[in-house]
Write an enzyme that holds these catalytic residues in place. Structure first.
Site, PDB file in Angstrom:
ATOM      1  N   ASP A 231     148.301  88.006 -47.252  1.00 34.12           N
ATOM      2  CA  ASP A 231     148.116  86.804 -47.539  1.00 34.12           C
ATOM      3  C   ASP A 231     149.521  86.074 -47.479  1.00 34.12           C
ATOM      4  O   ASP A 231     150.231  85.759 -48.530  1.00 34.12           O
ATOM      5  CB  ASP A 231     147.458  86.568 -48.947  1.00 34.12           C
ATOM      6  CG  ASP A 231     146.083  86.804 -49.069  1.00 34.12           C
ATOM      7  OD1 ASP A 231     145.304  87.241 -48.061  1.00 34.12           O
ATOM      8  OD2 ASP A 231     145.344  86.588 -49.877  1.00 34.12           O
ATOM      9  N   ASN A 287     142.989  89.069 -46.571  1.00 31.49           N
ATOM     10  CA  ASN A 287     141.939  88.068 -46.213  1.00 31.49           C
ATOM     11  C   ASN A 287     142.141  86.827 -45.673  1.00 31.49           C
ATOM     12  O   ASN A 287     141.367  86.160 -44.876  1.00 31.49           O
ATOM     13  CB  ASN A 287     140.795  87.853 -47.624  1.00 31.49           C
ATOM     14  CG  ASN A 287     141.542  87.291 -48.710  1.00 31.49           C
ATOM     15  OD1 ASN A 287     142.568  87.906 -49.265  1.00 31.49           O
ATOM     16  ND2 ASN A 287     140.866  86.027 -49.228  1.00 31.49           N
ATOM     17  N   HIS A 369     145.802  95.413 -49.018  1.00 35.98           N
ATOM     18  CA  HIS A 369     145.680  93.924 -49.796  1.00 35.98           C
ATOM     19  C   HIS A 369     145.009  94.041 -51.111  1.00 35.98           C
ATOM     20  O   HIS A 369     145.425  93.886 -52.215  1.00 35.98           O
ATOM     21  CB  HIS A 369     145.106  93.032 -48.964  1.00 35.98           C
ATOM     22  CG  HIS A 369     145.182  91.520 -49.514  1.00 35.98           C
ATOM     23  ND1 HIS A 369     146.569  91.042 -49.846  1.00 35.98           N
ATOM     24  CD2 HIS A 369     144.466  90.615 -49.730  1.00 35.98           C
ATOM     25  CE1 HIS A 369     146.201  89.531 -50.451  1.00 35.98           C
ATOM     26  NE2 HIS A 369     144.988  89.557 -50.236  1.00 35.98           N
ATOM     27  N   HIS A 379     138.391  89.070 -58.124  1.00 38.73           N
ATOM     28  CA  HIS A 379     138.309  90.177 -57.033  1.00 38.73           C
ATOM     29  C   HIS A 379     138.087  91.488 -57.709  1.00 38.73           C
ATOM     30  O   HIS A 379     138.391  92.630 -57.096  1.00 38.73           O
ATOM     31  CB  HIS A 379     139.549  90.193 -56.303  1.00 38.73           C
ATOM     32  CG  HIS A 379     139.802  88.862 -55.522  1.00 38.73           C
ATOM     33  ND1 HIS A 379     139.164  88.482 -54.812  1.00 38.73           N
ATOM     34  CD2 HIS A 379     141.046  88.226 -56.030  1.00 38.73           C
ATOM     35  CE1 HIS A 379     139.596  87.140 -54.227  1.00 38.73           C
ATOM     36  NE2 HIS A 379     140.519  86.949 -55.034  1.00 38.73           N
ATOM     37  N   VAL A 407     144.976  89.806 -56.199  1.00 38.81           N
ATOM     38  CA  VAL A 407     144.848  89.245 -57.620  1.00 38.81           C
ATOM     39  C   VAL A 407     146.097  88.691 -57.610  1.00 38.81           C
ATOM     40  O   VAL A 407     147.260  89.362 -57.864  1.00 38.81           O
ATOM     41  CB  VAL A 407     144.463  90.515 -58.518  1.00 38.81           C
ATOM     42  CG1 VAL A 407     144.460  89.843 -59.900  1.00 38.81           C
ATOM     43  CG2 VAL A 407     143.133  90.940 -58.135  1.00 38.81           C
TER      44      VAL A 407
END
Length: 543
Positions: A231, A287, A369, A379, A407
């Site tokens: 990310d 993601n 990740h 999550h 997270v």
């Protein structure tokens, strides 16, 4: 620091008798606990709502993200490691990006990719050449804007000496388009007695005012290497016209495709150059890097902008790779590409772990990740299928530390395997608290009424399958109190520093953004126990 096995065993027994099942908060301010003192009683640091930071993106008018070069002068310069100390990648961008309905890509062959380097600032007597590319982000829908990047250059420098400062500049000398002189230090030789001084670990950065605090504090810690656990730019919180939201699906649910605003990647690269032009940055996808576009293409920005040692490490994909840094073997895994036991990534992982030698690189550190061990509602157990596929393999090879993001909070585990305390399991550390605009995770799945519906937890980006059948001892999907595998959790932005001291001891320190650079939020020695766990350092049967 050197220990003999009999001395270690005696000290360990004494420590276990004295400190087993104590909380880290039990110890005095002068004493730094170690994993030998654990497992620890779970601790939750109370949420301080006054310290939420400023989760607002830097605007495109901020001087730190503006373009300050002209013509084809290099910008967004970054370094990344190759598979070992003797080579390194240098990357940069020349020319300007374009965004609009009709864009014409620049010609990568129109300018050379050259790095001049040497051990003396005034004598850059060596030269290396590389390759260049452009990428496009295209949307076949009326009203959406397309993007084409500047020319992205990647040059691999080889034949370097370990633990040596090199000076370099990059660009095309024939066009008088060279950068100023930068420098970097190579990694130490791979051996049980040599390690990078400080390794910074951060996840879910984005480009907010919180991000600027994180990077300022990180730079003050003078890292030799940075791990970014997914990310990166959060360009996918934007529409192609530059409109943005903290929650894309909440604000833009009627868009024909999940849009992105690719210039945010350029802004991010410009802001980060102060760090990335002198310290190697090793990235693994998250993601937010998926970025679906025309022809079902994904991960174009991620795979184009960064250089990865995937070929050097025997991988066929930029989504997973490995490398050495001194006596540490790092494995970077892809959670958003197939990870089942029958798939290519799993086969590559088996081969990579079988090749790595504890007598050369005693430490095994693995990163991806989305976490397997996180107690936040955000999550929660989302990566359970990946855990089911890979945990036993990583455990059998004695993985020492696992770093995750995703997270947006901090959490450190006790040593754990399959949700049970295990002295030979890895320490899992979640550092998804880099500063992005989606704000912090603050609720825990073990709080009354906070347990998610199990069938809502699978992530479509990871296959969407439900694998969370491994319930707690009480038969529930969530624990009714902080699980014993969770040693410490806190909702604050920050970053971590890993300092490996020798082949068995490493110091982990987590720094919170709201504190001074000298104050720590969490600190512990992570201690390998090869005599206790040697039976786990080999593959048994994973067919």
């Amino acid at each position: 620091m050197t220990f003999h096995n009999d001395t270690i065993t005696f000290l360990r027994l004494q420590l276990l008798l004295l400190f087993c099942f104590l909380s880290p908060a039990t110890f005095s301010a002068e004493y730094i606990p170690s994993t030998l003192d654990g497992p620890f009683v779970p601790v939750t640091v109370p949420l301080d709502t006054s310290l939420r930071g400023k989760a607002i993106d830097l605007p495109d008018t901020d001087p730190r993200v503006r373009r300050h070069v002209t013509g084809f002068e290099p910008e967004q310069i970054s370094l990344s490691l190759s598979s070992d100390y003797d080579s390194i990648w240098v990357s940069w961008i020349t020319g300007e990006f374009q965004i609009g309905k009709n864009v014409k890509p620049l010609d990568p062959t129109s300018i050379d990719s050259i790095v001049q380097f040497g051990t003396l600032r005034h004598s850059l007597s060596h030269e290396a050449k590389g390759h260049s590319l452009v990428y496009n982000q295209l949307y076949p829908f009326d009203g959406l804007l397309n993007y084409t990047s500047g020319i992205i250059h990647h040059v691999r420098i080889t034949g370097l000496k370990p633990s040596t400062v090199y000076y370099y500049r990059c660009g095309d000398p024939s066009r008088h388009a060279m950068s100023k002189i930068h420098h970097f230090r190579t990694m130490p030789v791979s051996s049980p007695s040599s390690y990078p001084g400080r390794i910074a670990v951060v996840g879910d950065l984005g480009l907010t005012y919180n991000t600027t605090d994180t990077i300022t504090h990180l730079l003050q810690n003078s890292p030799d290497l940075v791990l970014l656990i997914g990310d990166v730019s959060y360009a996918n919180l934007y529409l192609t016209n530059g409109t943005s939201s903290d929650c894309y699906s909440c604000s833009f649910s009627d868009t024909p495709i999940h849009e992105t605003y690719q210039p945010r990647w350029d802004y991010w690269g410009r802001f980060m150059e102060t760090l990335t032009s002198k310290v190697p940055l090793m990235v693994i996808e998250g993601n937010h890097e998926i970025e679906l576009q025309a022809e079902n293409k994904t991960f174009e920005a991620y795979s184009s902008r960064f250089a990865f040692p995937f070929k050097e490490s025997g991988s066929s994909s930029k989504m997973y790779y490995s490398f050495n840094a001194g006596g540490i073997h790092f494995v970077m895994l892809g959670a958003y590409i197939s990870f089942d036991k029958s798939e290519e990534q799993y086969e590559w992982l088996k081969k990579d772990l079988a090749k790595f030698d504890r007598f050369i690189t005693p430490w095994l550190v693995v990163s991806w990740h989305p976490p397997w061990y996180s107690t936040y509602t955000a999550h929660y157990r989302e990566a359970e299928c990946m855990k089911e596929a890979m945990e036993e393999l990583l455990y059998s090879y004695g993985t020492d530390i696992v770093f995750n993001g995703h997270v947006h909070a901090y959490e450190r585990s006790n040593r754990v395997y399959n949700y049970e305390l295990d002295p030979c399991g890895p320490v899992y550390i979640v550092v998804g608290d880099g500063g992005n605009r989606e704000k912090m995770a603050i609720e825990h799945a073990d709080e009354p009424g906070k347990c998610p519906d199990p069938l809502t937890t699978p992530d479509p980006a990871m296959g969407g399958e439900f694998c969370g059948w491994n319930f707690t001892a009480t038969g529930k999907f969530c624990w009714d109190q902080q699980p014993e595998y969770s040693a410490l959790r806190e909702s604050s932005f920050g970053h971590g520093i890993l300092e490996v001291k020798n082949e068995t001891w490493a110091l982990w320190t987590w720094y919170r953004n709201q504190d001074s650079s000298s104050k720590v939020g969490d600190q512990i020695y992570i201690v390998r126990q090869p005599d206790l766990c040697s039976r786990h350092n080999r593959l048994v049967d994973h067919c």
